[in-house]
Design a protein around this motif. Structure first.
Motif, mmCIF file in Angstrom:
data_model
loop_
_atom_site.group_PDB
_atom_site.id
_atom_site.type_symbol
_atom_site.label_atom_id
_atom_site.label_comp_id
_atom_site.label_asym_id
_atom_site.label_seq_id
_atom_site.Cartn_x
_atom_site.Cartn_y
_atom_site.Cartn_z
ATOM 1 N N THR A 50 36.755 -17.721 -12.947
ATOM 2 C CA THR A 50 36.927 -17.115 -11.776
ATOM 3 C C THR A 50 36.598 -17.858 -10.474
ATOM 4 O OG1 THR A 50 36.820 -15.179 -13.009
ATOM 5 C CG2 THR A 50 36.662 -14.805 -10.806
ATOM 6 N N PRO A 51 37.295 -17.895 -9.454
ATOM 7 C CA PRO A 51 36.854 -18.358 -8.046
ATOM 8 C C PRO A 51 35.883 -17.389 -7.553
ATOM 9 C CG PRO A 51 39.012 -17.708 -8.001
ATOM 10 C CD PRO A 51 38.844 -17.800 -9.516
ATOM 11 N N VAL A 52 35.129 -17.779 -6.597
ATOM 12 C CA VAL A 52 34.312 -17.033 -5.846
ATOM 13 C C VAL A 52 34.383 -17.396 -4.241
ATOM 14 C CG1 VAL A 52 31.968 -16.168 -5.513
ATOM 15 C CG2 VAL A 52 32.632 -16.914 -7.745
ATOM 16 N N ILE A 53 34.362 -16.197 -3.449
ATOM 17 C CA ILE A 53 34.441 -16.349 -2.059
ATOM 18 C C ILE A 53 33.176 -15.546 -1.653
ATOM 19 C CG2 ILE A 53 35.453 -15.694 0.181
ATOM 20 C CD1 ILE A 53 37.941 -15.755 -1.209
ATOM 21 N N PHE A 54 32.277 -16.073 -1.114
ATOM 22 C CA PHE A 54 31.279 -15.507 -0.077
ATOM 23 C C PHE A 54 31.579 -15.494 1.487
ATOM 24 C CE2 PHE A 54 28.836 -17.490 -3.557
ATOM 25 C CZ PHE A 54 28.031 -16.437 -3.749
ATOM 26 N N ALA A 55 31.689 -14.215 1.978
ATOM 27 C CA ALA A 55 31.913 -14.062 3.177
ATOM 28 C C ALA A 55 30.867 -13.360 4.130
ATOM 29 C CB ALA A 55 33.303 -12.743 2.997
ATOM 30 N N PHE A 56 30.478 -14.013 5.139
ATOM 31 C CA PHE A 56 29.339 -13.514 5.905
ATOM 32 C C PHE A 56 29.675 -13.054 7.297
ATOM 33 C CE2 PHE A 56 27.886 -16.797 2.822
ATOM 34 C CZ PHE A 56 26.614 -16.276 2.344
ATOM 35 N N HIS A 57 29.125 -11.753 7.619
ATOM 36 C CA HIS A 57 29.353 -11.159 8.819
ATOM 37 C C HIS A 57 28.614 -11.966 10.008
ATOM 38 C CE1 HIS A 57 25.550 -9.552 9.042
ATOM 39 N NE2 HIS A 57 25.549 -9.235 7.887
ATOM 40 N N GLY A 58 29.192 -11.598 11.058
ATOM 41 C CA GLY A 58 28.513 -11.963 12.351
ATOM 42 C C GLY A 58 27.347 -11.479 12.749
ATOM 43 N N HIS A 59 26.619 -11.890 13.759
ATOM 44 C CA HIS A 59 25.463 -11.272 14.354
ATOM 45 C C HIS A 59 25.741 -9.754 14.704
ATOM 46 C CE1 HIS A 59 21.489 -11.382 15.596
ATOM 47 N NE2 HIS A 59 21.609 -10.553 16.759
ATOM 48 N N GLY A 60 25.102 -8.932 14.295
ATOM 49 C CA GLY A 60 25.081 -7.322 14.513
ATOM 50 C C GLY A 60 26.242 -6.691 13.669
ATOM 51 N N GLY A 61 26.602 -7.582 12.820
ATOM 52 C CA GLY A 61 27.584 -6.778 11.701
ATOM 53 C C GLY A 61 26.871 -6.348 10.577
ATOM 54 N N THR A 62 27.891 -5.861 9.588
ATOM 55 C CA THR A 62 27.455 -5.354 8.357
ATOM 56 C C THR A 62 28.227 -5.720 7.052
ATOM 57 O OG1 THR A 62 28.711 -3.221 8.479
ATOM 58 C CG2 THR A 62 26.490 -3.268 9.505
ATOM 59 N N MET A 63 27.753 -5.601 6.102
ATOM 60 C CA MET A 63 28.549 -5.891 4.684
ATOM 61 C C MET A 63 29.800 -4.837 4.622
ATOM 62 S SD MET A 63 26.122 -4.669 1.715
ATOM 63 C CE MET A 63 25.566 -2.847 1.548
ATOM 64 N N ALA A 64 29.668 -3.839 5.159
ATOM 65 C CA ALA A 64 30.827 -2.924 4.978
ATOM 66 C C ALA A 64 31.853 -3.104 5.966
ATOM 67 C CB ALA A 64 30.447 -1.297 5.218
#
Length: 260
Positions: A50-64
């Protein structure tokens, strides 16, 4: 035929909702601190590479917010997708008091808390699922895009390709080894100056030994690499933003990297 389109749209909406419903909140202890992320796991992740993607929010952001904005799990439901949550971080361009969530800017910052967080997440995913180690991808916006570059520099041997957005890596060029990269930039970006991002793209093209560019997708130029590490420059006419169609283009790029 007039009845077919509504049926197709309803089916697509149903699939997107099903993928969204499958997100779970996960926790990890890193140096005694509880870290968290929203994680989508495809049904066959324990039995199929299974491929995996890590997606990081910007400053002041949230995982949601990242999950809603990026929505990689609905665009590539066969991939395991992780939307990590940052911690309060002093921003270089905004929020100098560090009241809002973000990611470390350089190796050694904050005791490398976020590099260690990445290590902990990836290690646990490998223990629990059949992770395809040749298809681990990282992307992020703004401060998350800068952290994407930092991961490339410090964890590049773990990553197949990266897609930093609205970010620059002016202090990291000497640490980057060839890696497929899509860099997204807005020509009117008021925070991360477009000139800084142009310099970054030019440096990455040299690192990856790229030749002349050719059209690849809307707003995108593909620079083929003679060593197999292409660069895509996604230059849109907007500001410090992720265009609505960008996540689909990033998924297209990731799918073209690694083994087939």
């Amino acid at each position: 035929m007039r009845y077919l389109l509504p049926i197709v749209l309803a089916l697509f909406t149903s699939l997107r909702c099903s993928a969204a419903d499958a997100l779970t909140r996960r926790e990890w202890k890193v140096d005694g601190v509880t870290r968290e992320a929203l994680v989508y796991v495809p049904p066959n992740a324990k039995s199929t590479a299974t491929p995996v993607i890590f997606a990081f929010h910007g400053h002041g952001g949230t995982m949601a917010y990242a999950e809603r904005k990026f929505s990689y799990h609905t665009l590539w439901p066969e991939a395991l997708v992780v939307y990590p949550q940052g911690l309060p971080t002093a921003g270089k361009l905004t929020d100098p008091a560090g009241r809002r969530a973000g990611w470390q800017f350089a190796a050694g910052d904050y005791g490398d808390r976020d590099l260690k967080f990445f290590d902990a997440m990836l290690m646990s995913l490998r223990q629990e699922y059949h992770v395809d180690n040749k298809r681990i991808f990282v992307t992020g916006h703004s401060n998350g895009g800068g952290f994407t570059y930092l991961l490339w520099a410090n964890r590049g041997d773990q990553i197949a390709a990266v897609a930093p957005c609205c970010a620059a890596a002016l202090n990291l060029f000497g640490q980057l080894k060839p890696k497929p990269v899509l860099h997204l930039a807005g020509e009117k970006d008021p925070l991360v100056r477009f000139a800084w991002q142009e310099t970054t793209i030019d440096a990455v093209r040299k690192i990856n030994q790229c030749g002349d560019g050719r059209p690849w997708a809307e707003h995108c130029t593909l620079y083929p690499s003679k060593i197999g590490d292409p660069v895509v420059a996604y230059i849109h006419p907007g500001f410090h933003e992720l265009p609505e169609e960008a996540p689909a283009v990033i998924v297209k790029f990731f799918k073209e990297q690694g083994p087939h």
